[in-house]
Structures are given as C-alpha cells and as structure tokens.
Design a protein around this motif. Sequence first.
Motif, PDB file in Angstrom:
ATOM      1  N   ASN A 228       0.854  -1.362  -0.033  1.00 43.69           N
ATOM      2  CA  ASN A 228       0.026   0.034   0.149  1.00 43.69           C
ATOM      3  C   ASN A 228       0.940   1.165   0.054  1.00 43.69           C
ATOM      4  OD1 ASN A 228      -1.716   2.214   0.560  1.00 43.69           O
ATOM      5  ND2 ASN A 228      -2.782   1.178   1.989  1.00 43.69           N
ATOM      6  N   GLY A 262      -5.276  -5.457  -1.652  1.00 44.08           N
ATOM      7  CA  GLY A 262      -5.849  -4.928  -0.476  1.00 44.08           C
ATOM      8  C   GLY A 262      -6.235  -6.144   0.377  1.00 44.08           C
ATOM      9  N   SER A 263      -6.402  -7.175   0.010  1.00 42.30           N
ATOM     10  CA  SER A 263      -7.055  -8.360   0.689  1.00 42.30           C
ATOM     11  C   SER A 263      -5.676  -9.118   0.824  1.00 42.30           C
ATOM     12  CB  SER A 263      -7.679  -9.190  -0.076  1.00 42.30           C
ATOM     13  OG  SER A 263      -9.118  -8.454   0.131  1.00 42.30           O
ATOM     14  N   TYR A 280       4.002  -5.624   4.172  1.00 43.43           N
ATOM     15  CA  TYR A 280       3.057  -4.554   5.070  1.00 43.43           C
ATOM     16  C   TYR A 280       4.181  -4.187   5.807  1.00 43.43           C
ATOM     17  CZ  TYR A 280      -0.957  -1.944   6.029  1.00 43.43           C
ATOM     18  OH  TYR A 280      -1.818  -1.165   6.254  1.00 43.43           O
TER      19      TYR A 280
HETATM   20  P1  FBP Z   1      -8.630  -7.221   8.107  1.00 41.50           P
HETATM   21  O1  FBP Z   1      -8.154  -8.314   8.939  1.00 41.50           O
HETATM   22  O2  FBP Z   1      -9.316  -6.226   9.028  1.00 41.50           O
HETATM   23  O3  FBP Z   1      -9.434  -7.729   6.885  1.00 41.50           O
HETATM   24  O4  FBP Z   1      -7.428  -6.145   7.778  1.00 41.50           O
HETATM   25  C1  FBP Z   1      -6.572  -7.083   7.051  1.00 41.50           C
HETATM   26  C2  FBP Z   1      -6.058  -6.797   5.463  1.00 41.50           C
HETATM   27  O5  FBP Z   1      -7.539  -6.476   4.932  1.00 41.50           O
HETATM   28  C3  FBP Z   1      -5.443  -7.326   4.707  1.00 41.50           C
HETATM   29  O6  FBP Z   1      -6.328  -8.451   4.094  1.00 41.50           O
HETATM   30  C4  FBP Z   1      -4.844  -6.574   3.709  1.00 41.50           C
HETATM   31  O7  FBP Z   1      -3.706  -7.105   3.494  1.00 41.50           O
HETATM   32  C5  FBP Z   1      -4.547  -5.298   4.646  1.00 41.50           C
HETATM   33  O8  FBP Z   1      -5.502  -5.330   5.654  1.00 41.50           O
HETATM   34  C6  FBP Z   1      -5.116  -3.883   3.893  1.00 41.50           C
HETATM   35  O9  FBP Z   1      -4.674  -3.018   4.636  1.00 41.50           O
HETATM   36  P2  FBP Z   1      -4.781  -1.407   4.057  1.00 41.50           P
HETATM   37  O10 FBP Z   1      -5.982  -1.210   3.458  1.00 41.50           O
HETATM   38  O11 FBP Z   1      -4.039  -0.737   5.165  1.00 41.50           O
HETATM   39  O12 FBP Z   1      -3.779  -1.317   2.678  1.00 41.50           O
END
Ligand code: FBP
Length: 353
Positions: A228, A262-263, A280
Amino acid sequence: MDHAADAFRTDLMTITKFVLNEQSKHPESRGDFSILLSHIVLGCKFVCAAVNKAGLAKLIGLAGETNVQAMFYNFTCVFWLQGEEQKKLDVLSNEVFVKALVSSGRTCILVSEEDEEAIFVEPSKRGKYCVVFDPLDGSSNIDCGVSIGTIFGIYMLKDGGESRLEDVLQPGKNMLAAGYCMYGSSCTLVLSTGSGVNGFTLDPSLGEFILTHPDIKIPKKGKIYSVNEGNAKNWDGPTAKFVEKCKFPKDGSPAKSLRYIGSMVADVHRTLLYGGVFLYPADKKSPNGKLRVLYEVFPMSFLMEQAGGQSFTGKERALDLVPKKIHERSPIFLGSYDDVEEIKALYAAEEKA
Ligand code: FBP
C-alpha cells in the motif's frame, strides 16, 4: 464409448482423498488431523456459498432487517433467516468456523481475529489441536465483491496436558499446517501440512475441492511488488529504498509492476503463483505494521517457506517470532527468495550504518 462414464473421472484428486493419502504416510495416526481438516474444508464451503450470495442479499437491500425474500435463493440464506437479523459476513463466517471447529471434537483452543479472547473448548468436545484463524480477511473489500479469504494455522497442544494460552503463543515454525481459502472468481483452498504446498479449486457441481495446483513452487525472483504505497511517507529507510529499486532499478533490469488488491489472501495467492514480494511494513503510524502474527503472518509465512520462498519481519525470519499476545501485529515481507534477500540486505546495511 460411454462418455458419461468417461466424464466420471475417478482419478480426480479431491482434497479429502489428498488428506487421507497424507494420513496414510503416518501409520501411527488415528485420523484426528484429517477429521479436523475436513471440518475446516466444510467451513470454507459454507462461507464460499455465503460470500457468493452476499451481493444478491445486499441487492434485496435488507441489511439489518430480517430478510425474507432471500429464502427463495438457496440454503445459505436459510442460515441467516432463523428469525435473526441478516448477519454481516465476517460475523457469520466467524460463527461458521467456531461451530465447525468445536463440532470436530479435535480442538482445544481457538483464536479468531473476530474474538477478543481465545476460546477454550469445553472438556466434553476437546481435542489436541489449537487453531488460529481469520474467518474473513480483506474486510475492506467485502462490500465491493473483490476477492477475500479465510486464513488458518494449526498447532498441537505443547505438552498434551491442560490447554493454556501458551499453547497458541508458540513460534510459527511450530505450526503443523496452514492454509487459506480465497473466495474470488473461483474458490481456491491452498494448504500445507509441512511437506509442500497444494492448491484445490472448488467444483460447485460436485461440492468438492479438486487438486488443481499440485506442489506449488514460487519463482525464485519475481516481477511484481505488492504494497500500500499510500503509507510511503511514513516508511523506514530500507522499505523506501526497496520500493524505489522496484520502480527505478539501477542495474538495467526492468522495473517491477505494482499489484495491490488490499486483501492479503488475494495478494499472497498471486505472489505464490507469479512470484514477487508482498509487504506490509512498519511505519511511523503503525510501528508494528498492521497484520496479525498468529492468523495472518504465520500461516502465510509457513506456506511461503514450504513453496520455496521466504518471510522476514524486518528483524528476523517471521516464523521464529514468539508472540506475546494473541492479536499481536508484525511487519511482514514475504515472497520470492531472492526478492526478500534484497530486503534483508537493506535492513542489514541499515543496521551496520
Ligand atoms: P482485516 O483483517 O481487517 O481484513 O485487515 C487485514 C487486511 O485487510 C489484509 O487483508 C490486507 O492485506 C490489509 O488489511 C490491507 O490494509 P490497507 O487497507 O491498510 O492496505
């Protein structure tokens, strides 16, 4: 020639057959592990059906209401309908997995991203495995129908006695198995029980996961980086230098492409198959990064190492981490061996500087 018989491919490797074959390699095994995995697979099928229907349910716009029309669509909606309000998918997924894991009779401690406290299974239903899981990862993508997933890791009780929190606060390298199930254009379950990584795709007509990606090996070096970049201004030196190198390589090699869904499940799945690196990192805003050690970092790192890649926290091999709390976070850099080696070298140089 009887085409119908031909169509019935008895050599199809289903995940059930695969797990039982793995079990047969351990003559001492009583099948507990296979039973546990079959309940996790059932949970994934349930959540897959609910995810597939979520959009439709929303279409009939009954969020928060008891949704009646949905009953005519299929069994999944029935699950919602017991006179209860329509449940948010992540709450529903959590209930599905907790019920599936407890009803397996093979678990003693459950740690879920959705539950603040660890769940200690009542003695009558208790077994010897601890399961850590994120029932529905990628929450920011749930409502727009972009790929999301379930992530899980399995430990054995440390010394077979009373189950204690220490039994899940073990380093990731002690995990027996890990996997994820991606709910995307197809439903894909990727699993490692410690001897390689295999991918199975759900055949909705059979309701069975079929082996479609045997013995996954991540390419040694990749053409993709996944991060990100919106957090770039808060990154530390080595992270900023690595991403700079991806975009403007000085050694004449082509720039890497940026891919970020973003997943984590979807980004790691692509990284596993195509190579490259998913990161990350920590940053000034979140000094420990965002992703959780037990049910995000560890399972994905376990799979990455089993596929020939590696996983690094910025300080150490991710699987060597010993978590102190069940929802602890850690920075993570995982993917192709050579790409992560580059990042490790940048952190080592920073340390020497
Ligand atoms: P959640 O467990 O709340 O879904 O957060 C995890 C996540 O959604 C990951 O799947 C993803 O890699 C990351 O957060 C995305 O974070 P960002 O929106 O800060 O890039």
